[in-house]
Design a protein around this motif. Structure first.
Motif, PDB file in Angstrom:
ATOM      1  N   GLY A  17       0.814  -1.219   0.000  1.00 37.93           N
ATOM      2  CA  GLY A  17       0.000   0.000   0.000  1.00 37.93           C
ATOM      3  C   GLY A  17       0.841   1.259   0.000  1.00 37.93           C
ATOM      4  N   THR A  18       1.946   1.230   0.732  1.00 41.95           N
ATOM      5  CA  THR A  18       2.835   2.386   0.750  1.00 41.95           C
ATOM      6  C   THR A  18       3.506   2.578  -0.608  1.00 41.95           C
ATOM      7  N   LEU A  19       3.879   1.485  -1.233  1.00 40.13           N
ATOM      8  CA  LEU A  19       4.474   1.579  -2.570  1.00 40.13           C
ATOM      9  C   LEU A  19       3.469   2.164  -3.569  1.00 40.13           C
ATOM     10  N   ILE A  20       2.245   1.653  -3.556  1.00 39.72           N
ATOM     11  CA  ILE A  20       1.209   2.155  -4.460  1.00 39.72           C
ATOM     12  C   ILE A  20       0.920   3.630  -4.180  1.00 39.72           C
ATOM     13  N   SER A  21       0.814   3.988  -2.917  1.00 46.72           N
ATOM     14  CA  SER A  21       0.547   5.384  -2.543  1.00 46.72           C
ATOM     15  C   SER A  21       1.680   6.303  -2.976  1.00 46.72           C
ATOM     16  N   THR A  22       2.903   5.840  -2.827  1.00 48.32           N
ATOM     17  CA  THR A  22       4.061   6.645  -3.222  1.00 48.32           C
ATOM     18  C   THR A  22       4.050   6.908  -4.727  1.00 48.32           C
ATOM     19  N   VAL A  23       3.806   5.864  -5.511  1.00 51.70           N
ATOM     20  CA  VAL A  23       3.738   6.020  -6.968  1.00 51.70           C
ATOM     21  C   VAL A  23       2.574   6.938  -7.346  1.00 51.70           C
ATOM     22  N   LEU A  24       1.445   6.758  -6.680  1.00 54.48           N
ATOM     23  CA  LEU A  24       0.280   7.598  -6.943  1.00 54.48           C
ATOM     24  C   LEU A  24       0.581   9.066  -6.623  1.00 54.48           C
ATOM     25  N   LEU A  25       1.223   9.315  -5.493  1.00 50.78           N
ATOM     26  CA  LEU A  25       1.572  10.682  -5.130  1.00 50.78           C
ATOM     27  C   LEU A  25       2.578  11.270  -6.116  1.00 50.78           C
ATOM     28  N   MET A  26       3.550  10.466  -6.504  1.00 54.85           N
ATOM     29  CA  MET A  26       4.536  10.909  -7.480  1.00 54.85           C
ATOM     30  C   MET A  26       3.847  11.348  -8.780  1.00 54.85           C
ATOM     31  N   TRP A  27       2.891  10.528  -9.211  1.00 54.88           N
ATOM     32  CA  TRP A  27       2.133  10.825 -10.428  1.00 54.88           C
ATOM     33  C   TRP A  27       1.314  12.116 -10.255  1.00 54.88           C
ATOM     34  N   GLY A  28       0.676  12.253  -9.122  1.00 54.83           N
ATOM     35  CA  GLY A  28      -0.121  13.445  -8.855  1.00 54.83           C
ATOM     36  C   GLY A  28       0.716  14.710  -8.804  1.00 54.83           C
ATOM     37  N   LEU A  29       1.905  14.621  -8.225  1.00 51.18           N
ATOM     38  CA  LEU A  29       2.802  15.775  -8.177  1.00 51.18           C
ATOM     39  C   LEU A  29       3.322  16.115  -9.579  1.00 51.18           C
ATOM     40  N   TYR A  30       3.662  15.068 -10.330  1.00 49.41           N
ATOM     41  CA  TYR A  30       4.179  15.281 -11.685  1.00 49.41           C
ATOM     42  C   TYR A  30       3.118  15.926 -12.580  1.00 49.41           C
ATOM     43  N   LYS A  31       1.889  15.455 -12.483  1.00 55.19           N
ATOM     44  CA  LYS A  31       0.786  15.962 -13.309  1.00 55.19           C
ATOM     45  C   LYS A  31       0.126  17.203 -12.702  1.00 55.19           C
TER      46      LYS A  31
END
Length: 168
Positions: A17-31
């Motif tokens: 869950g932390t890995l998925i959340s981290t990738v999701l946050l990374m994507w949200g920050l990038y976009k």
């Protein structure tokens, strides 16, 4: 179902869950998508809540396996120490996530800074959770043991204990 089963059932959630959340946050920050950043923050909070019963059932799980053959007491101790660090980092990540959500709800510019801070903490959280899981896996899964741990497992080369030959 006892506490050991509960520990083993839930322990993968904080890691994955932390890995998925981290990738999701990374994507949200990038976009630059605030809704994706919020979703990641909510997921961090959920994972931090799940991590609490995982942590609390660790001691009863230890008691049920520590006397089993092939279980490494040294790995149990490493796992326990890693879990103590990981739970604090994970809970801090959740608290900062809640703060970021609050400031985003208030439409404050400070939310962007907090989401960046959550990103940094999420990387630490994932690393700490993954390390904890790695040590936990080695408690019973001796096939995962590597030479880097310095822990001698039964059946490994160099083990002092030898089987007695019939000729002796």
């Amino acid at each position: 179902m006892n506490q050991t089963h509960f520990h083993l059932l839930l322990n993968h959630f904080p890691i994955i869950g932390t890995l998925i959340s981290t990738v999701l946050l990374m994507w949200g920050l990038y976009k630059k998508q605030l809704n994706i950043q919020k979703a990641a923050a909510v997921t961090f909070v959920i994972m931090a809540l799940i991590a609490i019963p995982v942590y609390l059932t660790g001691e009863p799980a230890e008691e049920s396996v520590e006397r089993l053959p092939g279980v490494s007491e040294a790995m149990i101790e490493l796992h326990e120490e890693a879990a103590s660090i990981a739970i604090w980092i994970m809970e801090l990540t959740a608290l900062v996530s809640i703060a970021a959500l609050f400031f985003a709800w208030r439409k404050s510019r400070f939310a962007a800074t907090l989401f960046m801070f959550v990103m940094a903490l999420s990387l630490l959280s994932f690393a700490a959770m993954a390390r904890t899981g790695y040590y936990g896996g080695q408690i019973r899964h001796t096939e995962l043991n590597t030479a880097g741990t310095g822990i001698q497992q039964p059946g490994q080369p160099g083990n002092i204990k030898k089987e007695k030959d019939d000729d002796d």
